[in-house]
Every structure is written in structure tokens, then in C-alpha cells.
Design a protein around this motif. Sequence first.
Motif, PDB file in Angstrom:
ATOM      1  N   HIS A   1      50.143 -86.674 -15.150  1.00 20.59           N
ATOM      2  CA  HIS A   1      49.369 -87.135 -16.315  1.00 20.59           C
ATOM      3  C   HIS A   1      47.862 -87.087 -16.093  1.00 20.59           C
ATOM      4  N   TYR A   2      47.412 -87.221 -14.835  1.00 16.90           N
ATOM      5  CA  TYR A   2      45.973 -87.352 -14.560  1.00 16.90           C
ATOM      6  C   TYR A   2      45.448 -86.249 -13.646  1.00 16.90           C
ATOM      7  N   ASN A   3      46.192 -85.157 -13.492  1.00 19.64           N
ATOM      8  CA  ASN A   3      45.801 -84.082 -12.565  1.00 19.64           C
ATOM      9  C   ASN A   3      45.597 -84.596 -11.144  1.00 19.64           C
ATOM     10  N   THR A   4      46.413 -85.573 -10.752  1.00 25.09           N
ATOM     11  CA  THR A   4      46.293 -86.172  -9.416  1.00 25.09           C
ATOM     12  C   THR A   4      47.444 -85.778  -8.491  1.00 25.09           C
ATOM     13  N   VAL A   5      48.366 -84.979  -9.001  1.00 28.22           N
ATOM     14  CA  VAL A   5      49.584 -84.652  -8.242  1.00 28.22           C
ATOM     15  C   VAL A   5      49.343 -83.507  -7.265  1.00 28.22           C
ATOM     16  N   LYS A   6      49.863 -83.694  -6.073  1.00 24.96           N
ATOM     17  CA  LYS A   6      49.917 -82.631  -5.067  1.00 24.96           C
ATOM     18  C   LYS A   6      51.385 -82.346  -4.763  1.00 24.96           C
ATOM     19  N   ILE A   7      51.705 -81.092  -4.484  1.00 25.24           N
ATOM     20  CA  ILE A   7      53.063 -80.717  -4.089  1.00 25.24           C
ATOM     21  C   ILE A   7      53.012 -80.158  -2.673  1.00 25.24           C
ATOM     22  N   MET A   8      53.832 -80.723  -1.793  1.00 26.76           N
ATOM     23  CA  MET A   8      53.839 -80.325  -0.385  1.00 26.76           C
ATOM     24  C   MET A   8      55.220 -79.808   0.006  1.00 26.76           C
ATOM     25  N   PHE A   9      55.239 -78.652   0.661  1.00 20.56           N
ATOM     26  CA  PHE A   9      56.486 -78.056   1.125  1.00 20.56           C
ATOM     27  C   PHE A   9      56.700 -78.384   2.602  1.00 20.56           C
ATOM     28  N   PRO A  10      57.893 -78.889   2.968  1.00 24.18           N
ATOM     29  CA  PRO A  10      58.167 -79.239   4.377  1.00 24.18           C
ATOM     30  C   PRO A  10      58.738 -78.061   5.160  1.00 24.18           C
ATOM     31  N   MET A  11      58.687 -78.185   6.482  1.00 24.86           N
ATOM     32  CA  MET A  11      59.343 -77.277   7.422  1.00 24.86           C
ATOM     33  C   MET A  11      59.062 -75.810   7.095  1.00 24.86           C
ATOM     34  N   ILE A  12      57.762 -75.488   6.965  1.00 30.94           N
ATOM     35  CA  ILE A  12      57.328 -74.114   6.705  1.00 30.94           C
ATOM     36  C   ILE A  12      57.081 -73.406   8.040  1.00 30.94           C
ATOM     37  N   TYR A  13      57.574 -72.174   8.141  1.00 32.56           N
ATOM     38  CA  TYR A  13      57.429 -71.399   9.376  1.00 32.56           C
ATOM     39  C   TYR A  13      56.375 -70.297   9.260  1.00 32.56           C
ATOM     40  N   SER A  14      56.113 -69.830   8.053  1.00 35.24           N
ATOM     41  CA  SER A  14      55.153 -68.729   7.885  1.00 35.24           C
ATOM     42  C   SER A  14      54.430 -68.873   6.558  1.00 35.24           C
ATOM     43  N   SER A  15      53.257 -68.225   6.466  1.00 31.02           N
ATOM     44  CA  SER A  15      52.485 -68.278   5.222  1.00 31.02           C
ATOM     45  C   SER A  15      53.222 -67.558   4.093  1.00 31.02           C
ATOM     46  N   SER A  16      54.066 -66.570   4.428  1.00 34.95           N
ATOM     47  CA  SER A  16      54.828 -65.870   3.382  1.00 34.95           C
ATOM     48  C   SER A  16      55.809 -66.820   2.702  1.00 34.95           C
ATOM     49  N   GLU A  17      56.376 -67.771   3.460  1.00 35.67           N
ATOM     50  CA  GLU A  17      57.262 -68.778   2.861  1.00 35.67           C
ATOM     51  C   GLU A  17      56.481 -69.651   1.887  1.00 35.67           C
ATOM     52  N   PHE A  18      55.286 -70.076   2.307  1.00 35.04           N
ATOM     53  CA  PHE A  18      54.460 -70.898   1.419  1.00 35.04           C
ATOM     54  C   PHE A  18      54.099 -70.130   0.154  1.00 35.04           C
ATOM     55  N   ASP A  19      53.666 -68.862   0.321  1.00 30.53           N
ATOM     56  CA  ASP A  19      53.278 -68.047  -0.831  1.00 30.53           C
ATOM     57  C   ASP A  19      54.433 -67.899  -1.816  1.00 30.53           C
ATOM     58  N   PHE A  20      55.640 -67.702  -1.275  1.00 27.95           N
ATOM     59  CA  PHE A  20      56.832 -67.550  -2.118  1.00 27.95           C
ATOM     60  C   PHE A  20      57.074 -68.813  -2.944  1.00 27.95           C
ATOM     61  N   LEU A  21      57.016 -69.973  -2.304  1.00 26.04           N
ATOM     62  CA  LEU A  21      57.291 -71.234  -3.005  1.00 26.04           C
ATOM     63  C   LEU A  21      56.195 -71.567  -4.007  1.00 26.04           C
ATOM     64  N   LYS A  22      54.939 -71.309  -3.638  1.00 28.17           N
ATOM     65  CA  LYS A  22      53.836 -71.579  -4.566  1.00 28.17           C
ATOM     66  C   LYS A  22      53.963 -70.715  -5.822  1.00 28.17           C
ATOM     67  N   LYS A  23      54.261 -69.428  -5.649  1.00 25.11           N
ATOM     68  CA  LYS A  23      54.434 -68.537  -6.811  1.00 25.11           C
ATOM     69  C   LYS A  23      55.598 -68.996  -7.682  1.00 25.11           C
ATOM     70  N   TRP A  24      56.643 -69.474  -7.035  1.00 29.04           N
ATOM     71  CA  TRP A  24      57.812 -69.959  -7.774  1.00 29.04           C
ATOM     72  C   TRP A  24      57.420 -71.154  -8.642  1.00 29.04           C
ATOM     73  N   VAL A  25      56.689 -72.103  -8.046  1.00 24.81           N
ATOM     74  CA  VAL A  25      56.270 -73.294  -8.793  1.00 24.81           C
ATOM     75  C   VAL A  25      55.329 -72.904  -9.934  1.00 24.81           C
ATOM     76  N   LEU A  26      54.395 -72.003  -9.666  1.00 23.22           N
ATOM     77  CA  LEU A  26      53.467 -71.566 -10.724  1.00 23.22           C
ATOM     78  C   LEU A  26      54.208 -70.870 -11.861  1.00 23.22           C
ATOM     79  N   GLN A  27      55.274 -70.139 -11.539  1.00 20.32           N
ATOM     80  CA  GLN A  27      56.080 -69.493 -12.567  1.00 20.32           C
ATOM     81  C   GLN A  27      56.789 -70.534 -13.431  1.00 20.32           C
ATOM     82  N   ILE A  28      57.317 -71.577 -12.777  1.00 23.30           N
ATOM     83  CA  ILE A  28      57.960 -72.680 -13.518  1.00 23.30           C
ATOM     84  C   ILE A  28      56.947 -73.347 -14.435  1.00 23.30           C
ATOM     85  N   GLN A  29      55.746 -73.584 -13.909  1.00 22.00           N
ATOM     86  CA  GLN A  29      54.695 -74.221 -14.700  1.00 22.00           C
ATOM     87  C   GLN A  29      54.309 -73.350 -15.902  1.00 22.00           C
TER      88      GLN A  29
END
Length: 498
Positions: free
Chosen positions: A347-375
Amino acid sequence: MSCFSGKVLSEGVAIGKVHIINQSAIHQINPQPKKEKEKLKKAIEDSIKELESLKTESKENEEYISMQILLLNDPMLLSKSNQEIDNGLSAAQSVSNVLHEIMNSLLDATSSYLKERVLDLSDIKERILRNLLGKKSLEIQYDFILVAEELYPSFLIQNKNKLLGIITHKGGYSSHSAILCRQFNIPYMVSNIDVKENEIIIIDTRKQQILTSPEENEIKHYQEVLHKLSKENFEAIEHAPYQFLANVSDNSELERVNQYGFDGIGLYRTEMIFMNSDRPYTLEEQYEIYSEAVEAMQSKSICFRTFDIGDDKQLPYIEASKKGVDNYIHNPIVFKTQIEAIIQANHYNTVKIMFPMIYSSSEFDFLKKWVLQIQKEMKDTSYIQFGIMLETEEALNSIETFYDVDFISIGTNDLVYSIYHIHRDAQTNDLENYLNDLILKLKRVVDFVKEHKITLSVCGELAAIEPALKEFMKLGIENYSVATPAIKILNHVYKEFF
């Protein structure tokens, strides 16, 4: 007067009479199978009723109690125990054997989380045995210092208002019991002391010592100490430019977060919500929980860690062979529903989303793109920050590739295990053996985030241990995410620097 040393699991000072609790002994012989099966069934039913009552009285620990009820309701427990009874054992012997078999398999596991579940099962076993043997837990009518072989979380939850302090023969800093003691502000030490029932003792975690049968002048001195300590409050001191953040598991903790003056939520463990149910939470149910949290924090940031299920933490409705990105790939609907609920609650642009147990930046990039697609599909335009919990050696070694993250939270518990293979319950004892090397490794992280203007915080038990916290501050890390009672430790160490 005698003085004993010990390992500190929760800070504080206590004076009081000792109450000793011994584990239930099993002496049954010549069982009658039919009668023993009936007794066992009733003992399990009575244990569930006790826990249901305790859950009603202790909402803040509902997830732990619910997990115990879930284990007691597992038909395999009764079925395997009945097989043991058919083989000539008593009900007490059979259920003890079955639970011991499970506990031994956990002790053989490589996962520190699984090893920590041994005490949970031991807690369940002790409750069943008490009901089987007619040893109902007595209502203690006075404040006391508990001395026991080990501390069962359900006993702690049930007696938290009368416990002045706790001493056990074994226990770990990251055990559920130790975490609860720090939550309840109860001093807790591990020591092999020799005491008698009702003997007066003093616990002083600052000196890592326990005094038995103290002299009158010692008692008077510590009464004065307690009086001074009672005037201290848990409110955060002025600490700019540092950020003091809180770790929470549910919304019941948020009032304390604001009361203590934390700057926001550094870790909201969303998997604890999932563990309260035997079915997936709906979008509406999750939205209600996350929205309530966001509203409680108002302008303060709140970091939701996506559900951390897999490996050691399993749920019947989630297919999770291991933690991390595979967790979400194998459960896309569950992941998408959670993300939609979190985005709706921003509601206030205060939310952060954190991914656990990440092994590589490619994993992070994949999950971030997925969330942005949902948004995008939601037609939502709110601002969200994305980050990782740095808790694998692989991610640490490739930290320079994570230039697209908004923030990094160092998960010390799992990172120390990943690098040094030191389990959580031993990390405090071994601190001097690995801390200097860890600081050297983390300097790369600090240099990297400064260059790329990425927010860095330390999250985990080491952030609440003074020697480690001092080294983190010397390294230049300014953000710390801790359990709420650790605000005093943040205050004390901050004062030494400024």
C-alpha cells in the motif's frame, strides 16, 4: 558458595530457588497388548488436548505448538508404536523406541535444521510419556530457576511467566528453546552444575557464571543489579545512520517491533504462515496477513522472504526437494499466489521481496523477472525492491555478479554452515575459530555493495552476539536485522562506537 561456568544462550541476571525436572523413566513390564494400545491412544489424545489448550493461551507461539499437534496426529506414530506393542513392548517403551528411531535419523542428517528438530520430538515424547505414566505436569506456584537435562519449548511456553532463569546440561544457541528465551527475556545457560531442589542460585550471563548457595552479601549485591537492570527499557537509542531492523514470524510480533523503535522489518519469515495449515493459503488469506503487517508498519519498510520450504522443512501440499529456486519452479501456483498477495499488500511502496538460498545471480535474475511478469499481469505499478539472503558459499564467491539486486541480507546461520560446516548450535562456541576469516570474506561483499550502491544488512544470530556485532560494525556494515529482544545488544555495541 560455589561458582560454575557455562555457555550463555540468552542474556540476563536471575536470583531464585531451583526447581529440578528429570526426564520420565520407563519401568513398565509384562504389558497386555490390547490394554497398552488403548493407553497409548488415550495418551496421544490427552497430549493433543493439552497442546490445543496451550495454543489458545499462547497465540505468539501458535506455529510451534501447531507443528507438535500435527506430529501427534500423524497416523504413522500410532501405527508403528502399535507394531512395537505387538512385539511385546509396553506402550511407553514402544512410543519411545519409535520416536528415538526418528530422532536418530535426524541426528545423522547433514542439515542443521533437521538436527534442531530432535528436541521438538523429544518434547513430544516426554509429553506422551507423562500422560502414559500418570505424571501430569504440576502447576508450580512460585517463581523459579529451572534446572534440567534439556529445555522443552512447550514447558517454556507454558511457564514463561514464572521462569526467572534456566540452566540445562545441553542446548544450542539457535535451538527453538534458546530463541524463545531471548524472546521472553529469560536468562539461559548451559552448564553441568550440581544443585539441590529449592537451593538458591544466581545466574549472571555477563560473567558467564552461576553461583550456588550464595552468601547474603552476594544476594544483596545482585538484588541491586536486578533493580538497575529493571529500569532499562528495550527502546532503541538514537542510532543514525544505522538501521535497526527486526526479524519476525507473524503479525503478533509487530506491536513489539514498533514499541521498541525498530526502523522496519528486515526479515518476515512467510513460511511460518504456511506451516500453520495442511492446505495452501488462498490469495485472500495471504493478502489479509501481509496487508495487516504493512498497515502495522505504515511508512517503515517490510521485507517478506518468499516461503523457505524444502530440504529439511516439508509440507504435504508443497513439492520441494530442496530450498531455493527449485522450490518455486516445482510449485509455480503457490509461488504466484504468494507474490500476488504481497504485491497487493504494498500500500505504501514499502515492501521488499527477498529470495532465500540463492546460489547464483542467474537464479536471482530468473525469480525477479518472474515477479515483475506477475506484477505486469496484475497491472500493478507499485515500487518494490528485490534482494537476496546471502547464505551460500557459492553466492559469496560470485558476489560481484549480483549487481542487479537492490539489497543483500547476510544470513549468518546458513552462511557459516555453508562455508565452515559448523552447525547453528555450535557456532557461538566456535566463534573465535572462524570469525576473523568470515570478516575477511565479507570485506569483498562490503566493497562490492559500496561500489554499486546496494543496501547491505546482517541477519541472523551473529548480529546479536556482541563480539561478532563489533566486527561487523568495524567492517562498515550499518544495517542489522535481529530478534526483537536483541535491541539491547544493538544499543550497547552502538554506544561503544559513537
